[in-house]
Motif scaffolding. Sequence first.
Motif, PDB file in Angstrom:
ATOM      1  N   PRO A  75     -78.729   2.214   3.606  1.00 15.56           N
ATOM      2  CA  PRO A  75     -79.848   2.648   2.781  1.00 15.56           C
ATOM      3  C   PRO A  75     -80.821   1.498   2.507  1.00 15.56           C
ATOM      4  N   LEU A  76     -81.096   0.681   3.515  1.00 10.55           N
ATOM      5  CA  LEU A  76     -81.994  -0.465   3.352  1.00 10.55           C
ATOM      6  C   LEU A  76     -83.443   0.009   3.437  1.00 10.55           C
ATOM      7  N   PRO A  77     -84.416  -0.860   3.112  1.00  5.28           N
ATOM      8  CA  PRO A  77     -85.823  -0.479   3.324  1.00  5.28           C
ATOM      9  C   PRO A  77     -86.052  -0.123   4.803  1.00  5.28           C
ATOM     10  N   ASN A  78     -87.049   0.729   5.032  1.00  4.03           N
ATOM     11  CA  ASN A  78     -87.231   1.341   6.360  1.00  4.03           C
ATOM     12  C   ASN A  78     -87.313   0.335   7.519  1.00  4.03           C
ATOM     13  N   HIS A  79     -87.956  -0.829   7.301  1.00  2.00           N
ATOM     14  CA  HIS A  79     -88.155  -1.754   8.424  1.00  2.00           C
ATOM     15  C   HIS A  79     -86.838  -2.407   8.865  1.00  2.00           C
ATOM     16  N   LEU A  80     -85.768  -2.235   8.082  1.00  2.00           N
ATOM     17  CA  LEU A  80     -84.475  -2.850   8.442  1.00  2.00           C
ATOM     18  C   LEU A  80     -83.493  -1.844   9.047  1.00  2.00           C
ATOM     19  N   HIS A  81     -83.884  -0.571   9.128  1.00  2.00           N
ATOM     20  CA  HIS A  81     -82.936   0.462   9.574  1.00  2.00           C
ATOM     21  C   HIS A  81     -82.448   0.225  11.006  1.00  2.00           C
ATOM     22  N   ALA A  82     -83.392   0.064  11.935  1.00  2.00           N
ATOM     23  CA  ALA A  82     -82.991  -0.057  13.348  1.00  2.00           C
ATOM     24  C   ALA A  82     -82.177  -1.346  13.548  1.00  2.00           C
ATOM     25  N   GLU A  83     -82.662  -2.432  12.945  1.00  2.00           N
ATOM     26  CA  GLU A  83     -81.980  -3.734  13.113  1.00  2.00           C
ATOM     27  C   GLU A  83     -80.518  -3.667  12.644  1.00  2.00           C
ATOM     28  N   TRP A  84     -80.273  -3.116  11.463  1.00  2.00           N
ATOM     29  CA  TRP A  84     -78.897  -3.101  10.953  1.00  2.00           C
ATOM     30  C   TRP A  84     -78.061  -1.998  11.597  1.00  2.00           C
ATOM     31  N   SER A  85     -78.708  -0.944  12.065  1.00  2.00           N
ATOM     32  CA  SER A  85     -77.960   0.072  12.826  1.00  2.00           C
ATOM     33  C   SER A  85     -77.422  -0.554  14.114  1.00  2.00           C
ATOM     34  N   LYS A  86     -78.270  -1.347  14.776  1.00  2.00           N
ATOM     35  CA  LYS A  86     -77.820  -2.011  16.014  1.00  2.00           C
ATOM     36  C   LYS A  86     -76.659  -2.951  15.714  1.00  2.00           C
ATOM     37  N   LYS A  87     -76.817  -3.774  14.658  1.00  2.00           N
ATOM     38  CA  LYS A  87     -75.755  -4.738  14.324  1.00  2.00           C
ATOM     39  C   LYS A  87     -74.449  -4.011  13.994  1.00  2.00           C
ATOM     40  N   ALA A  88     -74.556  -2.904  13.277  1.00  2.00           N
ATOM     41  CA  ALA A  88     -73.333  -2.184  12.874  1.00  2.00           C
ATOM     42  C   ALA A  88     -72.658  -1.561  14.101  1.00  2.00           C
ATOM     43  N   LEU A  89     -73.447  -0.967  15.009  1.00  4.13           N
ATOM     44  CA  LEU A  89     -72.851  -0.407  16.243  1.00  4.13           C
ATOM     45  C   LEU A  89     -72.172  -1.504  17.042  1.00  4.13           C
ATOM     46  N   GLU A  90     -72.874  -2.650  17.157  1.00  2.00           N
ATOM     47  CA  GLU A  90     -72.326  -3.763  17.947  1.00  2.00           C
ATOM     48  C   GLU A  90     -71.063  -4.339  17.306  1.00  2.00           C
ATOM     49  N   ALA A  91     -70.924  -4.142  15.983  1.00  5.43           N
ATOM     50  CA  ALA A  91     -69.696  -4.589  15.304  1.00  5.43           C
ATOM     51  C   ALA A  91     -68.601  -3.527  15.436  1.00  5.43           C
ATOM     52  N   LEU A 103     -88.949   2.956  13.165  1.00  5.94           N
ATOM     53  CA  LEU A 103     -90.397   3.126  12.977  1.00  5.94           C
ATOM     54  C   LEU A 103     -91.116   3.273  14.313  1.00  5.94           C
ATOM     55  N   ASN A 104     -90.371   3.202  15.424  1.00  7.74           N
ATOM     56  CA  ASN A 104     -90.980   3.447  16.742  1.00  7.74           C
ATOM     57  C   ASN A 104     -89.896   3.956  17.694  1.00  7.74           C
ATOM     58  N   THR A 105     -90.353   4.628  18.756  1.00 10.89           N
ATOM     59  CA  THR A 105     -89.396   5.269  19.677  1.00 10.89           C
ATOM     60  C   THR A 105     -88.643   4.234  20.521  1.00 10.89           C
ATOM     61  N   GLU A 106     -89.244   3.045  20.728  1.00  8.94           N
ATOM     62  CA  GLU A 106     -88.550   2.011  21.514  1.00  8.94           C
ATOM     63  C   GLU A 106     -87.217   1.666  20.848  1.00  8.94           C
ATOM     64  N   ASP A 107     -87.238   1.539  19.524  1.00  6.47           N
ATOM     65  CA  ASP A 107     -85.996   1.224  18.803  1.00  6.47           C
ATOM     66  C   ASP A 107     -84.976   2.354  18.943  1.00  6.47           C
ATOM     67  N   VAL A 108     -85.444   3.602  18.945  1.00 12.57           N
ATOM     68  CA  VAL A 108     -84.479   4.713  19.077  1.00 12.57           C
ATOM     69  C   VAL A 108     -83.857   4.673  20.481  1.00 12.57           C
ATOM     70  N   HIS A 109     -84.685   4.410  21.507  1.00 10.06           N
ATOM     71  CA  HIS A 109     -84.136   4.301  22.874  1.00 10.06           C
ATOM     72  C   HIS A 109     -83.083   3.196  22.949  1.00 10.06           C
ATOM     73  N   GLU A 110     -83.367   2.062  22.296  1.00 10.50           N
ATOM     74  CA  GLU A 110     -82.406   0.953  22.331  1.00 10.50           C
ATOM     75  C   GLU A 110     -81.111   1.350  21.609  1.00 10.50           C
ATOM     76  N   LEU A 111     -81.261   2.052  20.487  1.00  8.58           N
ATOM     77  CA  LEU A 111     -80.071   2.502  19.756  1.00  8.58           C
ATOM     78  C   LEU A 111     -79.231   3.450  20.611  1.00  8.58           C
ATOM     79  N   ILE A 112     -79.909   4.315  21.380  1.00 10.66           N
ATOM     80  CA  ILE A 112     -79.171   5.255  22.245  1.00 10.66           C
ATOM     81  C   ILE A 112     -78.327   4.462  23.258  1.00 10.66           C
ATOM     82  N   LYS A 113     -78.944   3.414  23.831  1.00 17.18           N
ATOM     83  CA  LYS A 113     -78.202   2.593  24.815  1.00 17.18           C
ATOM     84  C   LYS A 113     -76.990   1.939  24.158  1.00 17.18           C
TER      85      LYS A 113
END
Length: 336
Positions: A75-91, A103-113
């Motif tokens: 539940p972080l501020p919006n600009h930190l969502h993708a960054e911490w989602s990636k870190k949590a998946l990688e952990a 905040l952009n589709t590039e981050d969603v594509h990266e999260l999917i990968k």
Amino acid sequence: MTDRKVRWGILGSAKIATNHVIPGLKRASLCEVHAIASRSEDKAKTAANQFAIPKYYSSYEQLLEDSEIEAIYIPLPNHLHAEWSKKALEAGKHVLCEKPIALNTEDVHELIKIRDKSKRKIGEAFMVHTHPQWLRAKSLVQSQKFGGLQAIQGFFSYNNRDPENVRNKFSQGGGGLWDIGCYPVHTARFMFGEEPQKVIASFNYDQKFKVDKMATAILQFPSGPASFTSSTQLVPWQTMHFFGDKQRVEIQIPFNQPGDFPSRLLVDDGSDVTGYPEEIVIPPADQYAIQGDEFARAIIENLEVPVPLENSLYNTAVLNALFRSGETGTWETPKV
Ligand SMILES: NC(=O)c1ccc[n+]([C@@H]2O[C@H](COP(=O)([O-])OP(=O)(O)OC[C@H]3O[C@@H](n4cnc5c(N)ncnc54)[C@H](OP(=O)(O)O)[C@@H]3O)[C@@H](O)[C@H]2O)c1
């Protein structure tokens, strides 16, 4: 029935976490809250004591290293969502991230990968998606009596001029469209069961905060238009209306429905303008507990999460297209 519970870790002592999501997870049948992290040890300890959470950490990284935790709520501020989602998946953790997940589709594509590589579950926390009132509304507009969903109108506003609030900080993904306009976009897509082909929007910006204080949008779906206004500087109100050939359905409190209060849907055939619509009352439901349980069930039974990244990709694309339209003044096509 299973007595297996998913062990959650919470990243940050956010208001949404302490006011709604942690109490919801504690009420849920398939969840237990195992740890909370804050940038401040004091805040982490206070929240842990308040909710009888066994562990607390003074950094988000430490929480991600806790091997007993299976799922992370972000539940972080919006600009930190993708960054911490990636870190949590990688952990190696499953992730439920607050809206907007990116905040952009590039981050969603990266999260999917990263999701596909890590084989973890990740979903966007649109709690409305599994609320019984929305499931009922969807079945009402799909019924023969309704006459086919052809138009949607929505409104979502509150009044918050606090310069310290994350919603009023441009650099943190603030503004009304990201914060609350994302709900009419998500629910219009859910109700039509389609994606909009083109969108257009008009914005009013706060001169000091540089974020949108009002956005009015039209989304053109194959079956018809969805239009809505979102605002961060108006009298608080929310409604969603659905129109068919023969009936209209209105959800009285579509998004912030309190968990201890019955939901009301109004159904009207317009035959008597002085009459009262039929009222459908749905028993109280804690949408945050349901959200926790449905996400936990997806982990335990290896099912699809309620709002997967493929869904988030389209929501993000529509929101990005609305912002582009605000600049160009023309219809824009969402680009996934
Ligand atoms: N689904 C819903 O019903 C719902 C409702 C409201 C909000 N939300 C979403 O939840 C998120 C949080 O909203 P909120 O109103 O709860 O926000 P908030 O109270 O301001 O909480 C955000 C938390 O993020 C942490 N944080 C980390 N870096 C930060 C930074 N640079 N600046 C500020 N905080 C930082 C802080 O926790 P620590 O200091 O403890 O580390 C803070 O408590 C947003 O994405 C919002 O869209 C969802």
